[in-house]
Motif scaffolding. Structure first.
Motif, PDB file in Angstrom:
ATOM      1  N   SER A 103       0.888  -1.163   0.000  1.00 50.47           N
ATOM      2  CA  SER A 103       0.000   0.000   0.000  1.00 50.47           C
ATOM      3  C   SER A 103       0.924   1.210   0.000  1.00 50.47           C
ATOM      4  O   SER A 103       2.097   1.089   0.361  1.00 50.47           O
ATOM      5  N   GLU A 104       0.397   2.362  -0.350  1.00 54.38           N
ATOM      6  CA  GLU A 104       1.276   3.537  -0.467  1.00 54.38           C
ATOM      7  C   GLU A 104       2.122   3.767   0.770  1.00 54.38           C
ATOM      8  O   GLU A 104       3.295   4.055   0.673  1.00 54.38           O
ATOM      9  N   GLY A 105       1.549   3.621   1.949  1.00 52.39           N
ATOM     10  CA  GLY A 105       2.294   3.918   3.165  1.00 52.39           C
ATOM     11  C   GLY A 105       3.023   2.745   3.781  1.00 52.39           C
ATOM     12  O   GLY A 105       3.738   2.921   4.765  1.00 52.39           O
ATOM     13  N   THR A 106       2.879   1.545   3.238  1.00 53.69           N
ATOM     14  CA  THR A 106       3.453   0.371   3.899  1.00 53.69           C
ATOM     15  C   THR A 106       4.763  -0.127   3.307  1.00 53.69           C
ATOM     16  O   THR A 106       5.413  -0.979   3.907  1.00 53.69           O
ATOM     17  N   ALA A 107       5.163   0.366   2.173  1.00 52.24           N
ATOM     18  CA  ALA A 107       6.380  -0.143   1.520  1.00 52.24           C
ATOM     19  C   ALA A 107       7.597  -0.125   2.445  1.00 52.24           C
ATOM     20  O   ALA A 107       8.325  -1.122   2.511  1.00 52.24           O
ATOM     21  N   PRO A 108       7.842   0.970   3.190  1.00 54.58           N
ATOM     22  CA  PRO A 108       9.009   0.957   4.075  1.00 54.58           C
ATOM     23  C   PRO A 108       8.947  -0.162   5.119  1.00 54.58           C
ATOM     24  O   PRO A 108       9.981  -0.743   5.463  1.00 54.58           O
ATOM     25  N   ASN A 109       7.758  -0.488   5.618  1.00 60.55           N
ATOM     26  CA  ASN A 109       7.623  -1.589   6.583  1.00 60.55           C
ATOM     27  C   ASN A 109       7.866  -2.938   5.909  1.00 60.55           C
ATOM     28  O   ASN A 109       8.556  -3.803   6.451  1.00 60.55           O
ATOM     29  N   ASP A 110       7.246  -3.134   4.746  1.00 60.14           N
ATOM     30  CA  ASP A 110       7.324  -4.418   4.064  1.00 60.14           C
ATOM     31  C   ASP A 110       8.746  -4.751   3.629  1.00 60.14           C
ATOM     32  O   ASP A 110       9.175  -5.902   3.696  1.00 60.14           O
ATOM     33  N   TYR A 111       9.483  -3.733   3.168  1.00 56.18           N
ATOM     34  CA  TYR A 111      10.863  -3.943   2.723  1.00 56.18           C
ATOM     35  C   TYR A 111      11.879  -3.800   3.861  1.00 56.18           C
ATOM     36  O   TYR A 111      13.031  -4.173   3.702  1.00 56.18           O
ATOM     37  N   GLY A 112      11.451  -3.255   5.000  1.00 56.08           N
ATOM     38  CA  GLY A 112      12.367  -3.006   6.109  1.00 56.08           C
ATOM     39  C   GLY A 112      12.151  -3.943   7.282  1.00 56.08           C
ATOM     40  O   GLY A 112      12.562  -5.111   7.243  1.00 56.08           O
ATOM     41  N   PRO A 113      11.496  -3.446   8.353  1.00 55.69           N
ATOM     42  CA  PRO A 113      11.390  -4.251   9.574  1.00 55.69           C
ATOM     43  C   PRO A 113      10.630  -5.565   9.401  1.00 55.69           C
ATOM     44  O   PRO A 113      10.965  -6.558  10.053  1.00 55.69           O
ATOM     45  N   LYS A 114       9.648  -5.613   8.526  1.00 54.56           N
ATOM     46  CA  LYS A 114       8.933  -6.872   8.325  1.00 54.56           C
ATOM     47  C   LYS A 114       9.826  -7.898   7.642  1.00 54.56           C
ATOM     48  O   LYS A 114       9.867  -9.060   8.052  1.00 54.56           O
ATOM     49  N   LYS A 115      10.542  -7.479   6.619  1.00 54.27           N
ATOM     50  CA  LYS A 115      11.440  -8.406   5.923  1.00 54.27           C
ATOM     51  C   LYS A 115      12.482  -8.952   6.898  1.00 54.27           C
ATOM     52  O   LYS A 115      12.767 -10.152   6.921  1.00 54.27           O
ATOM     53  N   THR A 116      13.025  -8.088   7.736  1.00 55.42           N
ATOM     54  CA  THR A 116      14.010  -8.532   8.728  1.00 55.42           C
ATOM     55  C   THR A 116      13.393  -9.517   9.711  1.00 55.42           C
ATOM     56  O   THR A 116      13.976 -10.567  10.003  1.00 55.42           O
ATOM     57  N   ALA A 117      12.199  -9.197  10.219  1.00 57.27           N
ATOM     58  CA  ALA A 117      11.531 -10.088  11.178  1.00 57.27           C
ATOM     59  C   ALA A 117      11.196 -11.433  10.542  1.00 57.27           C
ATOM     60  O   ALA A 117      11.367 -12.480  11.176  1.00 57.27           O
ATOM     61  N   TYR A 118      10.751 -11.429   9.287  1.00 57.94           N
ATOM     62  CA  TYR A 118      10.428 -12.691   8.613  1.00 57.94           C
ATOM     63  C   TYR A 118      11.695 -13.528   8.402  1.00 57.94           C
ATOM     64  O   TYR A 118      11.672 -14.743   8.552  1.00 57.94           O
ATOM     65  N   ALA A 119      12.797 -12.868   8.076  1.00 61.24           N
ATOM     66  CA  ALA A 119      14.061 -13.595   7.909  1.00 61.24           C
ATOM     67  C   ALA A 119      14.536 -14.151   9.249  1.00 61.24           C
ATOM     68  O   ALA A 119      14.980 -15.300   9.332  1.00 61.24           O
ATOM     69  N   LEU A 120      14.428 -13.350  10.323  1.00 60.83           N
ATOM     70  CA  LEU A 120      14.804 -13.837  11.651  1.00 60.83           C
ATOM     71  C   LEU A 120      13.945 -15.029  12.068  1.00 60.83           C
ATOM     72  O   LEU A 120      14.420 -15.945  12.729  1.00 60.83           O
ATOM     73  N   ALA A 121      12.674 -14.998  11.673  1.00 61.69           N
ATOM     74  CA  ALA A 121      11.742 -16.090  11.987  1.00 61.69           C
ATOM     75  C   ALA A 121      11.956 -17.292  11.074  1.00 61.69           C
ATOM     76  O   ALA A 121      11.292 -18.310  11.230  1.00 61.69           O
ATOM     77  N   GLU A 122      12.847 -17.141  10.105  1.00 60.51           N
ATOM     78  CA  GLU A 122      13.151 -18.185   9.121  1.00 60.51           C
ATOM     79  C   GLU A 122      11.932 -18.599   8.303  1.00 60.51           C
ATOM     80  O   GLU A 122      11.732 -19.771   7.991  1.00 60.51           O
ATOM     81  N   VAL A 123      11.119 -17.592   7.942  1.00 58.77           N
ATOM     82  CA  VAL A 123      10.026 -17.824   7.000  1.00 58.77           C
ATOM     83  C   VAL A 123      10.694 -18.125   5.656  1.00 58.77           C
ATOM     84  O   VAL A 123      11.412 -17.283   5.112  1.00 58.77           O
ATOM     85  N   ALA A 124      10.452 -19.323   5.145  1.00 56.78           N
ATOM     86  CA  ALA A 124      11.193 -19.812   3.970  1.00 56.78           C
ATOM     87  C   ALA A 124      10.956 -18.976   2.715  1.00 56.78           C
ATOM     88  O   ALA A 124      11.866 -18.799   1.906  1.00 56.78           O
ATOM     89  N   VAL A 125       9.734 -18.450   2.550  1.00 57.62           N
ATOM     90  CA  VAL A 125       9.386 -17.734   1.327  1.00 57.62           C
ATOM     91  C   VAL A 125       8.617 -16.464   1.695  1.00 57.62           C
ATOM     92  O   VAL A 125       7.587 -16.530   2.365  1.00 57.62           O
ATOM     93  N   TYR A 126       9.139 -15.327   1.260  1.00 56.43           N
ATOM     94  CA  TYR A 126       8.485 -14.037   1.491  1.00 56.43           C
ATOM     95  C   TYR A 126       8.318 -13.348   0.142  1.00 56.43           C
ATOM     96  O   TYR A 126       9.297 -13.100  -0.569  1.00 56.43           O
ATOM     97  N   LEU A 127       7.071 -13.038  -0.205  1.00 57.28           N
ATOM     98  CA  LEU A 127       6.748 -12.410  -1.486  1.00 57.28           C
ATOM     99  C   LEU A 127       6.143 -11.036  -1.246  1.00 57.28           C
ATOM    100  O   LEU A 127       5.196 -10.902  -0.466  1.00 57.28           O
ATOM    101  N   ILE A 128       6.688 -10.031  -1.900  1.00 60.74           N
ATOM    102  CA  ILE A 128       6.116  -8.686  -1.878  1.00 60.74           C
ATOM    103  C   ILE A 128       5.556  -8.414  -3.268  1.00 60.74           C
ATOM    104  O   ILE A 128       6.250  -8.585  -4.267  1.00 60.74           O
ATOM    105  N   VAL A 129       4.291  -7.993  -3.312  1.00 58.12           N
ATOM    106  CA  VAL A 129       3.649  -7.634  -4.577  1.00 58.12           C
ATOM    107  C   VAL A 129       3.415  -6.130  -4.567  1.00 58.12           C
ATOM    108  O   VAL A 129       2.821  -5.595  -3.632  1.00 58.12           O
ATOM    109  N   ASP A 130       3.883  -5.452  -5.599  1.00 60.87           N
ATOM    110  CA  ASP A 130       3.760  -3.996  -5.691  1.00 60.87           C
ATOM    111  C   ASP A 130       2.908  -3.626  -6.903  1.00 60.87           C
ATOM    112  O   ASP A 130       3.406  -3.587  -8.032  1.00 60.87           O
TER     113      ASP A 130
END
Length: 195
Positions: free
Chosen positions: A120-147
Motif C-alpha cells: 500500500s502507499e504507506g506500507t512499503a518501508p515496513n514491508d521492505y524493512g522491519p517486516k522483511k528482517t523479522a520474517y528472515a529472523l523467523a526463518e520464513v522460507a518464502v516471502y513475497l512482496i507484490v507492488d
C-alpha cells in the motif's frame, strides 16, 4: 540467567505489551475496511483497497489449488514475530500442516512457511524493512512482496541470520517460480491488477 531465559522473558514482555495494545485498538473506533498492525512498537492503520484484496484473493486461491481447501492460510490474522513489539497481520500467511496455536490461542511464527505482503502507499518501508528482517529472523522460507504501483513482485528466499540470501524481482506477466521452495508452487501474475 542464561541467554535463552533472557530471550524468553523479553518475548513474554513483548507479547504482554502487544496484547495490551491490541486490546486498546479493538476498543477504538477503527474505520471499517482498515487493517491495523504493530510494527516495531508503532501502530499502523492502512485502508484495504479493491486492488489489494484482488491480489490477496489470487494468491490464496493459488495456495488452495496447490494444497487443497484445508490449507492453513490466513489473511490479516495477528502473528507475533521476532523483534521489538512486532504484532504483524500479514496479507497472506501459510502455516505448516502441523501448526498448532500456542497457550494464548495464537498462531506461532515458527510454523509460518510463506508470507505475501501487497504494498500500500504507506506500507512499503515496513514491508521492505522491519517486516522483511523479522520474517528472515523467523526463518520464513518464502516471502513475497507484490507492488501493484510498479507492477512487480519481489521474492525473498533462503533466510539466514536475519537476512534473505536470495532476492528475485519479477515483473507482472511473468510467473513467480517457487517450485524449488517448500511451496512447490508457480504463481501466475498476468492478471494481477495495477494501482
Amino acid at each position: 540467567m542464561t541467554v535463552l531465559e533472557d530471550r524468553i522473558e523479553m518475548a513474554d514482555a513483548n507479547t504482554k505489551r502487544l496484547d495490551e495494545w491490541f486490546e486498546r485498538l479493538e476498543r477504538m473506533p477503527v474505520p471499517e475496511g482498515f487493517r491495523v498492525e504493530i510494527v516495531g512498537g508503532n501502530v499502523h492503520m492502512t485502508p484495504q483497497r479493491d486492488t489489494h484484496w484482488e491480489i490477496i484473493r489470487r494468491i490464496v486461491r493459488a495456495l488452495e489449488d496447490r494444497f487443497g481447501m484445508d490449507v492453513r492460510v490466513f489473511s490479516d490474522v495477528r502473528i507475533d514475530f521476532p523483534g521489538h513489539e512486532n504484532g504483524f497481520c500479514p496479507d497472506v500467511a501459510k502455516l505448516s500442516d502441523s501448526a498448532k496455536k500456542d497457550d494464548e490461542g495464537r498462531w506461532r511464527y515458527q510454523d509460518v512457511e510463506f508470507i505475501a505482503e501487497v504494498i500500500s502507499e504507506g506500507t512499503a518501508p515496513n514491508d521492505y524493512g522491519p517486516k522483511k528482517t523479522a520474517y528472515a529472523l523467523a526463518e520464513v522460507a518464502v516471502y513475497l512482496i507484490v507492488d501493484p504501483y510498479v507492477g512487480k513482485c519481489r521474492l525473498f528466499t533462503q533466510p539466514k541470520d536475519g537476512e534473505y540470501m536470495s532476492d528475485t524481482s519479477i515483473s507482472y506477466g511473468v510467473d513467480v517460480d517457487m517450485t524449488s521452495t517448500p511451496l512447490g508452487l508457480t504463481l501466475k501474475t498476468d492478471e494481477f491488477p495495477h494501482d
